[in-house]
Design a protein around this motif. Structure first.
Motif, PDB file in Angstrom:
ATOM      1  N   MET A 188      55.474  32.311  59.613  1.00  0.00           N
ATOM      2  CA  MET A 188      53.981  31.895  60.385  1.00  0.00           C
ATOM      3  C   MET A 188      53.068  32.701  59.320  1.00  0.00           C
ATOM      4  N   ASP A 189      51.778  32.258  59.190  1.00  0.00           N
ATOM      5  CA  ASP A 189      50.819  32.698  58.641  1.00  0.00           C
ATOM      6  C   ASP A 189      50.056  33.942  59.543  1.00  0.00           C
ATOM      7  N   VAL A 190      50.652  35.022  59.644  1.00  0.00           N
ATOM      8  CA  VAL A 190      50.097  35.896  60.420  1.00  0.00           C
ATOM      9  C   VAL A 190      49.328  36.866  59.540  1.00  0.00           C
ATOM     10  N   GLY A 248      36.725  30.417  48.331  1.00  0.00           N
ATOM     11  CA  GLY A 248      36.657  30.582  49.801  1.00  0.00           C
ATOM     12  C   GLY A 248      37.792  31.669  50.189  1.00  0.00           C
ATOM     13  N   ARG A 249      38.986  31.702  49.441  1.00  0.00           N
ATOM     14  CA  ARG A 249      40.113  32.454  49.733  1.00  0.00           C
ATOM     15  C   ARG A 249      39.996  33.983  49.523  1.00  0.00           C
ATOM     16  N   MET A 250      38.647  34.221  48.978  1.00  0.00           N
ATOM     17  CA  MET A 250      38.487  35.666  48.848  1.00  0.00           C
ATOM     18  C   MET A 250      38.543  36.237  50.216  1.00  0.00           C
ATOM     19  N   LYS A 261      51.593  36.839  48.529  1.00  0.00           N
ATOM     20  CA  LYS A 261      51.179  35.714  47.885  1.00  0.00           C
ATOM     21  C   LYS A 261      49.874  35.986  47.391  1.00  0.00           C
ATOM     22  N   HIS A 262      49.567  35.194  46.482  1.00  0.00           N
ATOM     23  CA  HIS A 262      50.363  33.855  45.789  1.00  0.00           C
ATOM     24  C   HIS A 262      50.352  34.127  44.266  1.00  0.00           C
ATOM     25  N   PHE A 263      51.650  34.261  44.206  1.00  0.00           N
ATOM     26  CA  PHE A 263      52.120  34.893  42.843  1.00  0.00           C
ATOM     27  C   PHE A 263      52.112  33.698  41.855  1.00  0.00           C
ATOM     28  N   THR A 273      58.062  28.400  47.667  1.00  0.00           N
ATOM     29  CA  THR A 273      56.797  28.192  47.190  1.00  0.00           C
ATOM     30  C   THR A 273      55.952  28.010  48.191  1.00  0.00           C
ATOM     31  N   ASP A 274      54.502  27.778  47.694  1.00  0.00           N
ATOM     32  CA  ASP A 274      53.460  27.573  48.669  1.00  0.00           C
ATOM     33  C   ASP A 274      53.910  25.842  48.935  1.00  0.00           C
ATOM     34  N   TYR A 275      52.859  25.718  50.019  1.00  0.00           N
ATOM     35  CA  TYR A 275      52.997  24.215  50.492  1.00  0.00           C
ATOM     36  C   TYR A 275      53.104  23.100  49.528  1.00  0.00           C
ATOM     37  N   GLY A 287      38.117  30.839  53.369  1.00  0.00           N
ATOM     38  CA  GLY A 287      39.393  30.323  53.484  1.00  0.00           C
ATOM     39  C   GLY A 287      39.899  29.076  52.744  1.00  0.00           C
ATOM     40  N   GLU A 288      40.885  28.651  53.018  1.00  0.00           N
ATOM     41  CA  GLU A 288      41.563  27.818  51.946  1.00  0.00           C
ATOM     42  C   GLU A 288      40.851  26.308  51.965  1.00  0.00           C
ATOM     43  N   SER A 289      40.489  25.937  50.803  1.00  0.00           N
ATOM     44  CA  SER A 289      39.875  24.702  50.567  1.00  0.00           C
ATOM     45  C   SER A 289      38.554  24.713  51.156  1.00  0.00           C
TER      46      SER A 289
END
Ligand code: BGC
Length: 766
Positions: free
Chosen positions: A110-112, A168-170, A208-210, A286-288, A512-514
């Motif tokens: 999970m993305d905790v 946004g993912r900063m 992540k994210h490598f 992998t990522d999604y 956040g993402e996107s």
């Protein structure tokens, strides 16, 4: 013993004679166990372990009949993710260990990212505490809560260095600095995994994210990354390496290209650097859909990109169905080897073994724990204290803060009365209706000592579509009233008050993402509101919510008091009040540079010099490195943050003027609390290497310490400097320290430092 356990015991009979901890930590036993298991696996079952599909809609009581259950029964699934609730997870695990041929337990990820139901501040905010104990504890609490609810694997920490707040993912990372980022990476891995991964309250970390995801061009999510290896190693790799060396169990690939090859298929990255150079031995997921996305990157069809990924060192495929769908064919056609499949399968099985899942697949599925260990008063108190530590006081010129709990306080702004926007992005397990809005928290804080009035005042932005783009997943707060109606109401409320607290900024999904932004200033709708409030002549405290460094030049010119509160988690409302009313003194310091304008980006403190640096104190000089229309300085520098008290730094000194490569030096400074509050201060050490075989940054963070000082107290703070702190990657990518002159700087932020010098003698040392 339950029936499932009895069944299980048959399979692992020999292992069950050993104590659990010894079993998990004995590599030769693990290897024997896995050899034995793999000798019984079909090719298809091995590929099943490499498959992390979409969970689908699993309703409690229906797990057995869900689509995914059929795949699990066939042995086609290695794990699932983002399925919430111990009941559902138990049912699904039961399918795996009772109905699949080899009864191999599943991983549940999970993305905790920053807490579970007790949500801590977003990672960027957490980093602004500079408090490694608090950060480790945040990860620990998250591990306890999510493992109590059935999760054994978290897709965290996210350690991507980011110098571009348009991205946004900063919000999910730890800012711009590799030294601080490395310390945080270590603290988080420790917090999640503890000392024994097989305990039922520790979970496996996934770094992540490598790699290099935070350097997406133009701050646009998923975009191209291109940088020199020298920069990778010096500035972007250190936190990944720190997390690998801290023993993180898994790594996640990034979506971007590295040296032109998508990270997921980049053998140099995943094998040469991560495994061979850093000696790491976990598994790579992998990522999604990162495998199938390589089709759009132009790397070939699904079969081709899946083979590329496996051959590069990727072990598990998240959602793309590339491994399960094509590797059998690729094996027949000689595009992958059986050894490569075995290697990946073994790594996934090792992770399950280390988590203790073969010993007891229900180890994380204890309903009693779920009932008693989630959102507890202790966890909430920790989250509240940590949130208060993360806020950064940017301005307090008129000492408006702290506020007194008296009179009439007008709380105004689009973020003032929303629960859903308090926890911040990636709070997938959040239970919004348990959290307080700032308005609720403020009424609770003042009780009957003061009156708190409220008006929304404006929407987030005038453009409904832009607001919708940045407020999803139940966070929508759009108001249908006209601009005039909302402002009139707000001004009316403000006029009656003694002081205004303006809660403005971004919604939580604007980062956040996107969630890239090209304009980082406060939307016009909110500026208009602030202007109208200013015209009432009342004192104003501007409370800014954001998931990134925003551009606050307009606000800083007009308002004397600005508190940046990021997104503080489930307890943010109470924590903000703790700071506003002085029950806690702010101590957070920026871990990202706040620019004056988007045009200055990327703007970061540890930059290289140019051959034509601007003379100090000037803002433009022809044929110098500068802009025609703005100076080079940030609005607020890295490391900056005020307190309700004041600190004086004096007498920076070194224990000697020279140092050898195998010696040490001590830098010492006296810090005095010269104000009226007992408070914490984060003392920062920076070093500049004045001459090198490659250009060296103008300064680099090399130490920090959070100290508590009573009013009037002086503390002597010392930092030990040794060769490791002076090392960098040279053109050959060797980690070396070179002799020569160094500057040592200490201060309350990266700008306001005192400087002393020393010379390192001797030759280059590795
Ligand atoms: C994100 C990852 C996340 C994954 C699983 C992706 O879209 O980039 O950070 O862990 O989804 O939810």
């Amino acid at each position: 013993m339950t029936n499932h356990k009895k069944l299980w015991a048959g399979l692992v009979l020999c292992l069950s004679l050993l104590p659990a901890v010894a079993r998990q930590s004995d590599p030769s036993k693990m290897n024997r166990f896995i050899d034995n298991l793999m000798s019984r696996m079909t090719l298809r079952e091995k590929l099943g372990q490499l498959n992390l599909p979409v969970t689908g809609d699993i309703v409690t009581g229906q797990a057995k009949s869900s689509d995914v259950a059929a795949k699990i029964r066939k042995g086609d699934v290695g794990g699932l993710f983002n399925l919430k609730g111990v009941g559902k997870i138990r049912e699904v695990q039961k399918v795996a260990v009772e109905q699949s041929r080899l009864r191999i337990p599943l991983l549940f990820g999970m993305d905790v990212i920053h807490g579970y139901e007790t949500v801590f501040p977003i990672p960027l905010a957490l980093s602004c505490t500079w408090d490694m104990q608090a950060i480790e504890n945040a990860a620990r609490v998250a591990a306890v809560e999510c493992s109590a609810d059935g999760i054994n694997w978290t897709f965290s920490p996210m350690v991507d260095i980011c110098r571009d707040p348009r991205w946004g993912r900063m919000a999910e990372g730890n800012g711009e600095d590799p030294f601080l980022g490395s310390a945080i990476a270590r603290a988080m891995v420790k917090g999640y995994q503890g000392d024994d991964l097989s305990l039922n309250n520790t979970v496996m970390a996934c770094v992540k994210h490598f790699a290099l995801y935070g350097a997406a061009e133009a701050g646009r999510d998923y975009n191209t990354v291109d940088m020199s290896r020298w920069r990778m190693f010096n500035d972007y790799f250190p936190p990944y390496e720190a997390a690998a060396k801290a023993g993180a169990g898994s790594f996640m690939t990034s979506f971007n290209v590295v040296d032109g090859i998508p990270a997921t298929a980049n053998r140099w990255l995943l094998t040469d650097v991560l495994r061979e150079r850093w000696g790491w031995n976990g598994f790579v997921v992998t990522d999604y859909t990162a495998i199938s996305e390589m089709i759009a990157h132009g790397m070939g069809d699904l079969q081709q990109v899946s083979a590329l990924a496996l051959n590069a060192g990727t072990d598990m495929d998240m959602v793309a169905d590339g491994f399960i769908g094509t590797l059998e064919k690729s094996l027949k056609e000689g595009k992958v080897t059986e050894q490569a499949i075995d290697r990946a399968c073994r790594r996934v099985l090792e992770a399950k073994y280390k988590l203790g899942l073969f010993d007891d697949p229900y180890r994380y599925l204890d309903k009693k724990r779920a009932a008693g260990e989630i959102y507890t008063p202790r966890h909430r108190a920790d989250a509240r204290r940590t949130a208060a530590e993360s806020f950064v006081l940017l301005k307090n010129d008129a000492q408006t803060l702290p506020l007194k709990k008296q009179g009439r306080i007008a709380l105004i702004g689009p973020l003032a009365d929303t629960r859903a926007n308090m926890p911040g992005t990636w709070s997938v397990a959040a239970a919004f209706d348990r959290y307080k809005s700032l308005f609720q928290a403020m009424r609770d804080a003042v009780g009957d000592k003061a009156v708190v009035t409220y008006a929304k005042g404006s929407n987030i932005t005038d453009d409904a579509q832009i607001e919708a783009n940045g407020s999803m997943f139940g966070r929508e707060i759009r108001d249908d009233r006209t601009v005039r109606q909302m402002i009139d109401e707000a001004v009316g409320v403000a006029r009656e008050a003694d002081v205004i607290v303006a809660a403005v900024g971004e919604t939580s999904e604007m980062s956040g993402e996107s969630s890239s932004r090209s304009d980082l200033s406060l939307p016009e709708a909110q500026r208009r509101l602030l202007q109208a409030l200013k015209e009432t002549g009342k004192p104003i405290v501007l409370v800014n919510f954001s998931g990134r460094a925003t551009v606050m030049t307009w606000e800083a010119e007009r308002f004397s008091t600005i508190l940046n509160v990021w997104f503080g988690g489930s307890e943010a409302g109470d924590a903000i009040c703790d700071v506003l009313f002085g029950d806690r003194v702010p101590s957070g310091k920026l871990t990202v540079t706040m620019p004056k304008s988007v045009g200055q980006i990327p703007l970061y403190y540890n930059h290289l010099n140019t051959g034509r640096p601007l003379e100090s104190g000037k803002w433009f000089s022809k044929f110098r490195s500068n802009y025609l229309d703005i100076d080079n300085e940030p609005l607020f520098p890295f490391g900056y943050g005020l307190s309700y008290t004041s600190f004086k730094y004096t007498n920076l000194r070194l224990s000697a003027n020279t140092m050898t490569a195998d010696g040490t030096l001590t830098a010492t400074v006296d810090v005095t609390n010269t104000g009226h509050y007992d408070a914490d201060e984060i003392v920062q050490l920076y070093i500049r290497d004045l001459v090198g075989s490659v250009a060296r940054p103008v300064k680099e963070l090399k130490g920090f310490e959070r100290v508590h000082l009573k009013r009037g107290e002086t503390r002597t703070v010392s930092f030990t400097i040794d060769a490791t702190l002076l090392k960098f990657y040279n053109v050959a990518l060797d980690f070396v320290c070179e002799p020569g002159d160094f500057e040592v700087m200490v201060g309350p932020n990266s700008r306001d430092v005192q400087t002393v010098k020393f010379i390192m003698t001797g030759g280059v040392s590795k």
